[in-house]
Design a protein around this motif. Sequence first.
Motif, PDB file in Angstrom:
ATOM      1  N   GLU A 107      -6.305 -18.728  15.893  1.00 13.20           N
ATOM      2  CA  GLU A 107      -6.016 -17.630  14.977  1.00 13.20           C
ATOM      3  C   GLU A 107      -4.806 -16.846  15.461  1.00 13.20           C
ATOM      4  N   MET A 108      -4.011 -16.388  14.507  1.00 15.74           N
ATOM      5  CA  MET A 108      -2.875 -15.544  14.827  1.00 15.74           C
ATOM      6  C   MET A 108      -2.664 -14.559  13.678  1.00 15.74           C
ATOM      7  N   THR A 109      -2.069 -13.423  13.979  1.00 16.24           N
ATOM      8  CA  THR A 109      -1.869 -12.358  13.000  1.00 16.24           C
ATOM      9  C   THR A 109      -0.389 -12.232  12.653  1.00 16.24           C
ATOM     10  N   LEU A 110      -0.104 -12.241  11.361  1.00 18.92           N
ATOM     11  CA  LEU A 110       1.257 -12.050  10.864  1.00 18.92           C
ATOM     12  C   LEU A 110       1.278 -10.827   9.956  1.00 18.92           C
ATOM     13  N   LYS A 111       2.460 -10.358   9.649  1.00 21.17           N
ATOM     14  CA  LYS A 111       2.604  -9.226   8.740  1.00 21.17           C
ATOM     15  C   LYS A 111       3.470  -9.645   7.558  1.00 21.17           C
ATOM     16  N   ILE A 112       2.993  -9.293   6.368  1.00 19.79           N
ATOM     17  CA  ILE A 112       3.688  -9.706   5.155  1.00 19.79           C
ATOM     18  C   ILE A 112       3.877  -8.501   4.238  1.00 19.79           C
ATOM     19  N   ILE A 118      -6.816 -11.119   4.699  1.00 15.51           N
ATOM     20  CA  ILE A 118      -5.660 -10.354   4.245  1.00 15.51           C
ATOM     21  C   ILE A 118      -6.087  -8.897   4.166  1.00 15.51           C
ATOM     22  N   ALA A 119      -5.445  -8.051   4.953  1.00 19.13           N
ATOM     23  CA  ALA A 119      -5.820  -6.634   5.025  1.00 19.13           C
ATOM     24  C   ALA A 119      -7.314  -6.542   5.352  1.00 19.13           C
ATOM     25  N   ASN A 120      -8.122  -5.946   4.465  1.00 23.11           N
ATOM     26  CA  ASN A 120      -9.550  -5.785   4.732  1.00 23.11           C
ATOM     27  C   ASN A 120     -10.402  -6.874   4.103  1.00 23.11           C
ATOM     28  N   THR A 121      -9.767  -7.844   3.458  1.00 23.64           N
ATOM     29  CA  THR A 121     -10.510  -8.863   2.726  1.00 23.64           C
ATOM     30  C   THR A 121     -10.603 -10.156   3.518  1.00 23.64           C
ATOM     31  N   GLU A 165       3.365  -3.173   3.592  1.00 24.44           N
ATOM     32  CA  GLU A 165       3.085  -4.238   4.545  1.00 24.44           C
ATOM     33  C   GLU A 165       1.593  -4.332   4.850  1.00 24.44           C
ATOM     34  N   VAL A 166       1.077  -5.566   4.914  1.00 26.62           N
ATOM     35  CA  VAL A 166      -0.318  -5.793   5.278  1.00 26.62           C
ATOM     36  C   VAL A 166      -0.384  -6.897   6.321  1.00 26.62           C
ATOM     37  N   GLU A 167      -1.474  -6.916   7.073  1.00 28.61           N
ATOM     38  CA  GLU A 167      -1.689  -7.953   8.064  1.00 28.61           C
ATOM     39  C   GLU A 167      -2.370  -9.163   7.423  1.00 28.61           C
ATOM     40  N   VAL A 168      -1.956 -10.339   7.846  1.00 32.18           N
ATOM     41  CA  VAL A 168      -2.561 -11.588   7.409  1.00 32.18           C
ATOM     42  C   VAL A 168      -2.990 -12.355   8.654  1.00 32.18           C
ATOM     43  N   ILE A 169      -4.264 -12.692   8.709  1.00 33.75           N
ATOM     44  CA  ILE A 169      -4.775 -13.487   9.826  1.00 33.75           C
ATOM     45  C   ILE A 169      -4.869 -14.932   9.357  1.00 33.75           C
ATOM     46  N   ARG A 177       0.367  -7.856  -9.741  1.00 30.63           N
ATOM     47  CA  ARG A 177       1.543  -6.993  -9.669  1.00 30.63           C
ATOM     48  C   ARG A 177       2.502  -7.428  -8.576  1.00 30.63           C
ATOM     49  N   VAL A 178       2.017  -8.278  -7.654  1.00 27.75           N
ATOM     50  CA  VAL A 178       2.831  -8.637  -6.498  1.00 27.75           C
ATOM     51  C   VAL A 178       2.975 -10.148  -6.377  1.00 27.75           C
ATOM     52  N   TYR A 179       3.934 -10.549  -5.562  1.00 31.11           N
ATOM     53  CA  TYR A 179       4.254 -11.955  -5.353  1.00 31.11           C
ATOM     54  C   TYR A 179       4.406 -12.209  -3.860  1.00 31.11           C
ATOM     55  N   LEU A 180       3.752 -13.281  -3.371  1.00 30.12           N
ATOM     56  CA  LEU A 180       3.860 -13.653  -1.967  1.00 30.12           C
ATOM     57  C   LEU A 180       4.602 -14.962  -1.762  1.00 30.12           C
ATOM     58  N   GLY A 181       4.445 -15.907  -2.695  1.00 34.39           N
ATOM     59  CA  GLY A 181       5.123 -17.188  -2.560  1.00 34.39           C
ATOM     60  C   GLY A 181       4.329 -18.247  -1.833  1.00 34.39           C
ATOM     61  N   THR A 182       2.999 -18.084  -1.768  1.00 30.94           N
ATOM     62  CA  THR A 182       2.153 -19.100  -1.152  1.00 30.94           C
ATOM     63  C   THR A 182       1.725 -20.129  -2.192  1.00 30.94           C
TER      64      THR A 182
END
Length: 612
Positions: A601-606, A567-570, A590-594, A526-531
Motif C-alpha cells: 500500500e502507498m498513499t498518493l495525493k490527487i 479515496i479520502a474517507n471512502t 486535494e485528497v489522499e488516495v491509498i 462534477r469532477v474528472y480524474l482520468g482513471t
Amino acid sequence: MRIKRAGLLALIALLTLSTAPVFQQASAQLQADNRAAKTSATISTEHIRKHVGYLASDKLQGRRAGTPGAVEAARYIADQFRSYGLKTELQPFTFVTRVELGRQNSFEIKTASGARALKVGEDFMPLAFSPSQPAAGDAVIAGYGISAPELNYDNYAGVDVKGKVVIIFRGSPDGDNPHGRFAAYTQPGLEIQNKTLKAREKGASGVIFVSNEKVLQHDSLARLRHDLNFLDSGIPAVVVKGEALANTGTDVSFSGIERRFNERASAISLEARVAFKTDVVKVNGGAANVIATLKGSDARLSSEYVVIGAHYDHLGLGGSESLAANPEGQIHHGADDNASGTTALLELARVLASEKSKIKRSIVFIAFCGEEEGLLGSAAYTKNPVVPLTSTVAMLNMDMIGRLSDGKLIVGGAGTSPAWKPLLAKLNSPETGSQSRFQYSFSEDGYGPSDHQSFYIKDIPVLFFWTGNHNDYHKPSDTADKINAEGLKQVAELVHSVAVSVANEPQRIAFTRVKVESRPAAGGFRVYLGTVPNYADQSDGMKLDGVRPGSPAERAGLRAGDVIVKIANTTVKNVYDYTYALGEMRAGEEVEVIIRRDGKEMTLKITPEKRN
C-alpha cells in the motif's frame, strides 16, 4: 471465491452438443448460402438479414451472458465460422451470474415490550449486494439517508450513527421528481447503493430500507438482482416491510414519521435494538468468446495479426441496464446492440476467408461475450490471448452499426494511430470507387464503453465503428425489422477495406496514446480524474486498466495495474465505491488516495479537475 469447475465443463458440453432442430435448419440453410456465395466474395444483405433475424429472435431470449440463449448464439457463430473453413475455438470464462438466498438469514428487534423475530422472504430480505455477515446496534431512523449540506439538508446532522443500525426511506423530500433539487441523490440504479455507502461512511453497522409493499416480493429490492460492479457493499443491508417495523413495539407510524423528513429533520433514535444477519450466496456461471483464425499468406507477415471483433451478448429479459419503463420479463432482442456487429463479423469472416490468398497478415475474428456485464469477454481474451498481444497490430471493433442514417458514421479510436485518419479518408474518397460515402464523426480516444478498450490499454491501435444511439437502445424494441441492412453492409465493406489495408501494409502501423485535454460532464459528476477502471477484475479494491495522459490521475502518480483501496474517507471495494467517492469530491480540493501496487500500500495525493 473458488471457481466451480463443474459449471465451466457444463458450458463447454452445451456448446459442443448437436444443435436443436430449429438451429440446425437455420444453420444448414446459411451454410448452403455460404457455399454458393463464396465465389462472389462480397458482403450480402441477404445474409445480413438472416443472421440478424436469428440472433435477435425470440428463441435466443436476448442472449444474456450465462444463459441458454447466449450459449445458442455462441454455437451458431462457431458453426458459421467453421463453415467458412476457419480454425475455430471457444474461450470459456466464468463470472458471477446471479446471487441466491443463503440459509443463515435472521432478523430480530428488541424493545421494552419484548423481542420479535422477522421471517426472511415475508418480512425482510437481504439486498443482493449485502456481504454475508451480522449487524447489530441501536436503531436510528436516518430519514431519506441524504447528506446534502449544499442544499441545507442533512439527515445525519447532529446524530452519531456509528455502530448503530440506520433505517432509511427511499426517495427524497421531492418524491421521485427527476428534475427536483435532490435528483442527484435519487438517480435510478444508484440511489440505493449511494445511500448504503453514505451510511457505511458514517460508521453505521447495518442498513435497513423501508418497504411500503404489502407483499415484500413485490418490492424490487427483495428480488436479489445482482450487479457485477457492486457485488459487496461492505455493510450488511436489508429491506423490511414498514408494517413489520411499525408493529415491533416502537409505537412509531413510519408513514407519519416519513413526512417529518420532508423538511430538515435529522436522524431520530428509537428505543429499540436491532440484530440481523445476511447470507447472500454468489453463484458462478459460464460464458465463452468464439474465436476463429485466418492464416495469412505471407511467410513473414503471417506471424502478425489483425483482430476484428464484436460482442454477441445482450440484456436477456431485462435488468438494471434496461431503459424500458417496465423491463422485467421482456425479451431485449438486441438487434442493433449487437446482433448488427456480430453479423458484420460473420460476413467479414466469410468474405476474407474466400480471399485468403490475398491477405498477408493473419486475421483473428472474435465474437465476445459479457460486454454488457463490463467488457468481460474482451478482458478475458487480453488476459489469455490465443495469439501474442505483442504481435497484434490492430483491433477493429463493431458495436451497434445497424442504424446508418444519412451516411453518418462515428469512428472511435481515430487518434490511436497516425495511420487511421489518412486511411479512412482515402477509403471514403471517390477515387476508391467505393459505393459507400460516409460523413465521419471522429473520436480520438481509444477508451470507451465497448471491447476495443481492452486492447487499447495494451498499447494496440484500435478503431470503433458505431452508427449512433437511438430510442430503442437497451429496450425490447431494438428488433431486427429496424436494421438498415444496406447501411450495415456499407459499414462492413469499410471495415473490410481497413482490415485488408492494415493486413497488407509492409510495416505494422504505429500506436499513439491519446492525450485528452478536457472531458465533458457525464453521469452527474462534477469532477474528472482520468482513471480507467477494470470492470472484470474487482477484488477488494478498484483495479485500474490505465490512466489518461495529462490527467489528474497521471499527475498524481497513478498507473495501470494500481488498485485503489481508499479515496479520502471512502473505502473503495469496487467501481460503485469509486463513483460514490467521485461524487463527494470538489474540483481543486486535494485528497489522499491509498493504492495497492505490487502487493504494497502507498498513499498518493490527487487534485480533481472540474468537468466542462
